[in-house]
Design a protein around this motif. Structure first.
Motif, PDB file in Angstrom:
ATOM      1  N   ASN A 153       0.956  -1.218  -0.098  1.00  0.00           N
ATOM      2  CA  ASN A 153       0.109   0.030  -0.101  1.00  0.00           C
ATOM      3  C   ASN A 153       1.098   1.147   0.038  1.00  0.00           C
ATOM      4  O   ASN A 153       2.032   1.356   0.304  1.00  0.00           O
ATOM      5  CB  ASN A 153      -0.929  -0.005   1.255  1.00  0.00           C
ATOM      6  CG  ASN A 153      -0.253   0.173   2.380  1.00  0.00           C
ATOM      7  OD1 ASN A 153       0.589   0.941   2.910  1.00  0.00           O
ATOM      8  ND2 ASN A 153      -0.771  -0.645   3.206  1.00  0.00           N
ATOM      9  N   GLU A 154       0.214   2.420  -0.377  1.00  0.00           N
ATOM     10  CA  GLU A 154       1.039   3.590  -0.639  1.00  0.00           C
ATOM     11  C   GLU A 154       1.657   4.224   0.852  1.00  0.00           C
ATOM     12  O   GLU A 154       2.722   4.545   0.774  1.00  0.00           O
ATOM     13  CB  GLU A 154       0.000   4.720  -1.075  1.00  0.00           C
ATOM     14  CG  GLU A 154       0.880   5.881  -1.314  1.00  0.00           C
ATOM     15  CD  GLU A 154       1.900   5.740  -2.454  1.00  0.00           C
ATOM     16  OE1 GLU A 154       2.954   6.576  -2.688  1.00  0.00           O
ATOM     17  OE2 GLU A 154       1.595   5.079  -3.390  1.00  0.00           O
ATOM     18  N   GLY A 155       0.893   3.784   1.815  1.00  0.00           N
ATOM     19  CA  GLY A 155       1.616   4.354   3.135  1.00  0.00           C
ATOM     20  C   GLY A 155       3.048   3.355   3.604  1.00  0.00           C
ATOM     21  O   GLY A 155       3.829   3.878   4.023  1.00  0.00           O
ATOM     22  N   THR A 156       2.983   2.126   3.209  1.00  0.00           N
ATOM     23  CA  THR A 156       3.931   1.284   3.244  1.00  0.00           C
ATOM     24  C   THR A 156       5.325   1.610   2.409  1.00  0.00           C
ATOM     25  O   THR A 156       6.373   2.001   2.872  1.00  0.00           O
ATOM     26  CB  THR A 156       3.786  -0.143   3.178  1.00  0.00           C
ATOM     27  OG1 THR A 156       2.932  -0.652   3.811  1.00  0.00           O
ATOM     28  CG2 THR A 156       4.958  -0.782   3.371  1.00  0.00           C
ATOM     29  N   LEU A 157       4.869   2.049   1.224  1.00  0.00           N
ATOM     30  CA  LEU A 157       5.918   2.631   0.309  1.00  0.00           C
ATOM     31  C   LEU A 157       6.470   3.961   0.736  1.00  0.00           C
ATOM     32  O   LEU A 157       7.771   4.239   0.486  1.00  0.00           O
ATOM     33  CB  LEU A 157       5.054   2.798  -1.118  1.00  0.00           C
ATOM     34  CG  LEU A 157       5.082   1.265  -1.767  1.00  0.00           C
ATOM     35  CD1 LEU A 157       4.327   1.573  -3.105  1.00  0.00           C
ATOM     36  CD2 LEU A 157       6.011   0.545  -2.128  1.00  0.00           C
ATOM     37  N   LYS A 158       5.444   4.785   1.060  1.00  0.00           N
ATOM     38  CA  LYS A 158       6.241   6.075   1.523  1.00  0.00           C
ATOM     39  C   LYS A 158       6.977   6.011   2.814  1.00  0.00           C
ATOM     40  O   LYS A 158       7.780   6.713   3.007  1.00  0.00           O
ATOM     41  CB  LYS A 158       5.002   6.854   2.222  1.00  0.00           C
ATOM     42  CG  LYS A 158       5.149   8.284   2.318  1.00  0.00           C
ATOM     43  CD  LYS A 158       5.709   9.214   1.038  1.00  0.00           C
ATOM     44  CE  LYS A 158       6.059  10.553   1.412  1.00  0.00           C
ATOM     45  NZ  LYS A 158       6.730  11.035   0.459  1.00  0.00           N
ATOM     46  N   GLN A 159       6.525   4.966   3.592  1.00  0.00           N
ATOM     47  CA  GLN A 159       7.438   4.527   4.813  1.00  0.00           C
ATOM     48  C   GLN A 159       9.026   4.136   4.449  1.00  0.00           C
ATOM     49  O   GLN A 159       9.857   4.511   4.925  1.00  0.00           O
ATOM     50  CB  GLN A 159       6.852   3.584   5.816  1.00  0.00           C
ATOM     51  CG  GLN A 159       7.649   3.465   6.980  1.00  0.00           C
ATOM     52  CD  GLN A 159       6.444   2.417   7.809  1.00  0.00           C
ATOM     53  OE1 GLN A 159       5.534   1.889   7.490  1.00  0.00           O
ATOM     54  NE2 GLN A 159       6.783   2.289   9.107  1.00  0.00           N
TER      55      GLN A 159
END
Length: 131
Positions: free
Chosen positions: A115-121
């Motif tokens: 998910n985008e949140g994990t990728l941003k992390q």
């Protein structure tokens, strides 16, 4: 002349210290199997970055791309952990869990189901750690 030699000696020692520090980096990204054993770290990789992929409908999707130093390592890991999950940690913090559903040959891998949140992390970690 003596001062010039002293300056070069100081620069040489500084370069040695900096070089030794960069070679002795500790791993910060850890890939662990279901038994929590470390099977891979960022030090085993030549590349680790968040990239854009094209999915089957030609839509842009982002994912984590990694490239291995040892071309056989990916096949070894996916063979040993087939139909099992692996966890990816930043130091001791779990970032994501991924499922291995087939053996992968080669030296690169793209995780495109994050998910985008994990990728941003991951982007933040990779930038902060200069990986």
């Amino acid at each position: 002349m003596k001062k010039v030699i002293q300056v070069f000696a100081v620069i040489f020692v500084f370069m040695l210290l900096v070089g030794c520090q960069s070679k002795n980096k500790e791993p910060v990204i850890l890939f662990k199997d279901e038994n929590k054993e470390v099977i891979l770290t960022n030090l085993d990789l030549t590349t680790m970055k968040v990239v854009s992929f094209l999915d089957p409908e030609n839509q842009g999707a982002r994912g984590l791309y990694i490239e291995f130093k040892n071309k056989d390592k990916l096949e070894q890991i996916t063979t040993k952990n087939l139909n099992k999950s692996i966890q990816i940690y930043y130091r001791d913090q779990l970032i994501t869990t991924q499922y291995i559903n087939h053996v992968i040959k080669g030296n690169n891998l793209g995780f495109n189901e994050m998910n985008e949140g994990t990728l941003k992390q991951f982007e933040n970690i990779l930038n902060a750690e200069h990986i």
